[in-house]
Design a protein around this motif. Structure first.
Motif, PDB file in Angstrom:
ATOM      1  N   CYS A  15       1.618 -14.458   1.968  1.00 52.60           N
ATOM      2  CA  CYS A  15       0.200 -14.832   2.130  1.00 52.60           C
ATOM      3  C   CYS A  15       0.006 -16.328   1.925  1.00 52.60           C
ATOM      4  CB  CYS A  15      -0.662 -14.055   1.151  1.00 52.60           C
ATOM      5  SG  CYS A  15      -0.848 -12.322   1.552  1.00 52.60           S
ATOM      6  N   LEU A  16       0.689 -16.864   0.942  1.00 54.29           N
ATOM      7  CA  LEU A  16       0.587 -18.300   0.679  1.00 54.29           C
ATOM      8  C   LEU A  16       1.102 -19.118   1.865  1.00 54.29           C
ATOM      9  CD1 LEU A  16      -0.172 -20.359  -1.517  1.00 54.29           C
ATOM     10  CD2 LEU A  16       2.198 -20.268  -2.249  1.00 54.29           C
ATOM     11  N   VAL A  17       2.221 -18.710   2.419  1.00 56.94           N
ATOM     12  CA  VAL A  17       2.777 -19.403   3.594  1.00 56.94           C
ATOM     13  C   VAL A  17       1.822 -19.282   4.785  1.00 56.94           C
ATOM     14  CG1 VAL A  17       4.637 -19.320   5.301  1.00 56.94           C
ATOM     15  CG2 VAL A  17       5.175 -19.221   2.880  1.00 56.94           C
ATOM     16  N   GLY A  18       1.255 -18.098   4.983  1.00 56.06           N
ATOM     17  CA  GLY A  18       0.321 -17.900   6.084  1.00 56.06           C
ATOM     18  C   GLY A  18      -0.929 -18.751   5.947  1.00 56.06           C
ATOM     19  N   VAL A  19      -1.482 -18.816   4.759  1.00 55.28           N
ATOM     20  CA  VAL A  19      -2.687 -19.624   4.547  1.00 55.28           C
ATOM     21  C   VAL A  19      -2.392 -21.100   4.740  1.00 55.28           C
ATOM     22  CG1 VAL A  19      -4.314 -20.384   2.755  1.00 55.28           C
ATOM     23  CG2 VAL A  19      -3.866 -17.955   3.077  1.00 55.28           C
ATOM     24  N   LEU A  20      -1.280 -21.564   4.201  1.00 56.53           N
ATOM     25  CA  LEU A  20      -0.936 -22.978   4.373  1.00 56.53           C
ATOM     26  C   LEU A  20      -0.670 -23.313   5.837  1.00 56.53           C
ATOM     27  CD1 LEU A  20       1.328 -23.597   1.259  1.00 56.53           C
ATOM     28  CD2 LEU A  20      -1.002 -24.402   1.639  1.00 56.53           C
ATOM     29  N   THR A  21      -0.062 -22.399   6.562  1.00 62.43           N
ATOM     30  CA  THR A  21       0.168 -22.632   7.989  1.00 62.43           C
ATOM     31  C   THR A  21      -1.148 -22.667   8.747  1.00 62.43           C
ATOM     32  OG1 THR A  21       2.304 -21.538   7.846  1.00 62.43           O
ATOM     33  CG2 THR A  21       1.366 -21.789  10.038  1.00 62.43           C
ATOM     34  N   TYR A  22      -2.068 -21.772   8.391  1.00 57.98           N
ATOM     35  CA  TYR A  22      -3.364 -21.762   9.066  1.00 57.98           C
ATOM     36  C   TYR A  22      -4.141 -23.047   8.784  1.00 57.98           C
ATOM     37  CZ  TYR A  22      -7.959 -20.456  10.638  1.00 57.98           C
ATOM     38  OH  TYR A  22      -9.164 -20.440  11.295  1.00 57.98           O
ATOM     39  N   LEU A  23      -4.101 -23.505   7.550  1.00 57.91           N
ATOM     40  CA  LEU A  23      -4.796 -24.749   7.216  1.00 57.91           C
ATOM     41  C   LEU A  23      -4.169 -25.949   7.913  1.00 57.91           C
ATOM     42  CD1 LEU A  23      -5.448 -24.234   3.403  1.00 57.91           C
ATOM     43  CD2 LEU A  23      -7.093 -24.063   5.283  1.00 57.91           C
ATOM     44  N   SER A  24      -2.881 -25.877   8.159  1.00 57.72           N
ATOM     45  CA  SER A  24      -2.192 -26.977   8.812  1.00 57.72           C
ATOM     46  C   SER A  24      -2.396 -26.979  10.318  1.00 57.72           C
ATOM     47  CB  SER A  24      -0.699 -26.897   8.494  1.00 57.72           C
ATOM     48  OG  SER A  24       0.017 -27.830   9.245  1.00 57.72           O
ATOM     49  N   ALA A  25      -2.271 -25.797  10.944  1.00 57.25           N
ATOM     50  CA  ALA A  25      -2.267 -25.737  12.407  1.00 57.25           C
ATOM     51  C   ALA A  25      -3.533 -25.145  13.000  1.00 57.25           C
ATOM     52  CB  ALA A  25      -1.071 -24.920  12.875  1.00 57.25           C
ATOM     53  N   SER A  26      -4.363 -24.465  12.203  1.00 59.73           N
ATOM     54  CA  SER A  26      -5.579 -23.791  12.688  1.00 59.73           C
ATOM     55  C   SER A  26      -5.272 -22.812  13.821  1.00 59.73           C
ATOM     56  CB  SER A  26      -6.631 -24.806  13.133  1.00 59.73           C
ATOM     57  OG  SER A  26      -7.037 -25.589  12.051  1.00 59.73           O
ATOM     58  N   GLY A  35       3.503 -16.055   7.957  1.00 59.42           N
ATOM     59  CA  GLY A  35       3.336 -15.224   6.770  1.00 59.42           C
ATOM     60  C   GLY A  35       4.268 -14.033   6.760  1.00 59.42           C
ATOM     61  N   LEU A  36       4.412 -13.376   7.904  1.00 63.92           N
ATOM     62  CA  LEU A  36       5.327 -12.243   7.989  1.00 63.92           C
ATOM     63  C   LEU A  36       6.781 -12.685   7.799  1.00 63.92           C
ATOM     64  CD1 LEU A  36       3.743 -10.229  10.934  1.00 63.92           C
ATOM     65  CD2 LEU A  36       3.837  -9.575   8.519  1.00 63.92           C
ATOM     66  N   THR A  37       7.111 -13.826   8.357  1.00 65.70           N
ATOM     67  CA  THR A  37       8.459 -14.353   8.189  1.00 65.70           C
ATOM     68  C   THR A  37       8.714 -14.736   6.733  1.00 65.70           C
ATOM     69  OG1 THR A  37       8.430 -15.182  10.447  1.00 65.70           O
ATOM     70  CG2 THR A  37      10.082 -16.110   8.982  1.00 65.70           C
ATOM     71  N   GLY A  38       7.723 -15.357   6.111  1.00 64.85           N
ATOM     72  CA  GLY A  38       7.859 -15.718   4.701  1.00 64.85           C
ATOM     73  C   GLY A  38       8.042 -14.502   3.811  1.00 64.85           C
ATOM     74  N   THR A  39       7.304 -13.435   4.114  1.00 65.79           N
ATOM     75  CA  THR A  39       7.445 -12.199   3.349  1.00 65.79           C
ATOM     76  C   THR A  39       8.823 -11.593   3.570  1.00 65.79           C
ATOM     77  OG1 THR A  39       5.083 -11.752   3.494  1.00 65.79           O
ATOM     78  CG2 THR A  39       6.499  -9.898   2.984  1.00 65.79           C
ATOM     79  N   GLY A  40       9.246 -11.527   4.819  1.00 61.87           N
ATOM     80  CA  GLY A  40      10.531 -10.913   5.145  1.00 61.87           C
ATOM     81  C   GLY A  40      11.723 -11.645   4.570  1.00 61.87           C
ATOM     82  N   ILE A  41      11.605 -12.949   4.457  1.00 62.73           N
ATOM     83  CA  ILE A  41      12.730 -13.719   3.925  1.00 62.73           C
ATOM     84  C   ILE A  41      12.710 -13.756   2.398  1.00 62.73           C
ATOM     85  CG2 ILE A  41      13.654 -16.063   3.792  1.00 62.73           C
ATOM     86  CD1 ILE A  41      13.572 -16.170   6.669  1.00 62.73           C
ATOM     87  N   SER A  42      11.511 -13.742   1.817  1.00 65.64           N
ATOM     88  CA  SER A  42      11.436 -13.877   0.366  1.00 65.64           C
ATOM     89  C   SER A  42      11.837 -12.604  -0.372  1.00 65.64           C
ATOM     90  CB  SER A  42      10.032 -14.301  -0.056  1.00 65.64           C
ATOM     91  OG  SER A  42       9.101 -13.277   0.215  1.00 65.64           O
TER      92      SER A  42
END
Length: 52
Positions: A15-26, A35-42
């Motif tokens: 979720c943190l990765v997804g939110v930061l990506t959304y704030l960066s790229a809109s 976010g899904l990739t961050g969850t799957g890798i973490s």
């Protein structure tokens, strides 16, 4: 209890990765994918680091 902690921490990181990506790229699709990739890798990484 161990599995629940790892899964919840992995979802939090995703979720943190997804939110930061959304704030960066809109871009919602890119944020969801990141976010899904961050969850799957973490989750396997946390399992290996924390262990049993």
């Amino acid at each position: 209890m161990h599995a629940a902690f790892i899964l919840l921490t992995g979802v939090f990181i995703g979720c943190l990765v997804g939110v930061l990506t959304y704030l960066s790229a809109s871009n919602t699709a890119a944020a969801a994918l990141a976010g899904l990739t961050g969850t799957g890798i973490s989750i396997p990484t946390l399992h290996a680091l924390i262990g049993r």
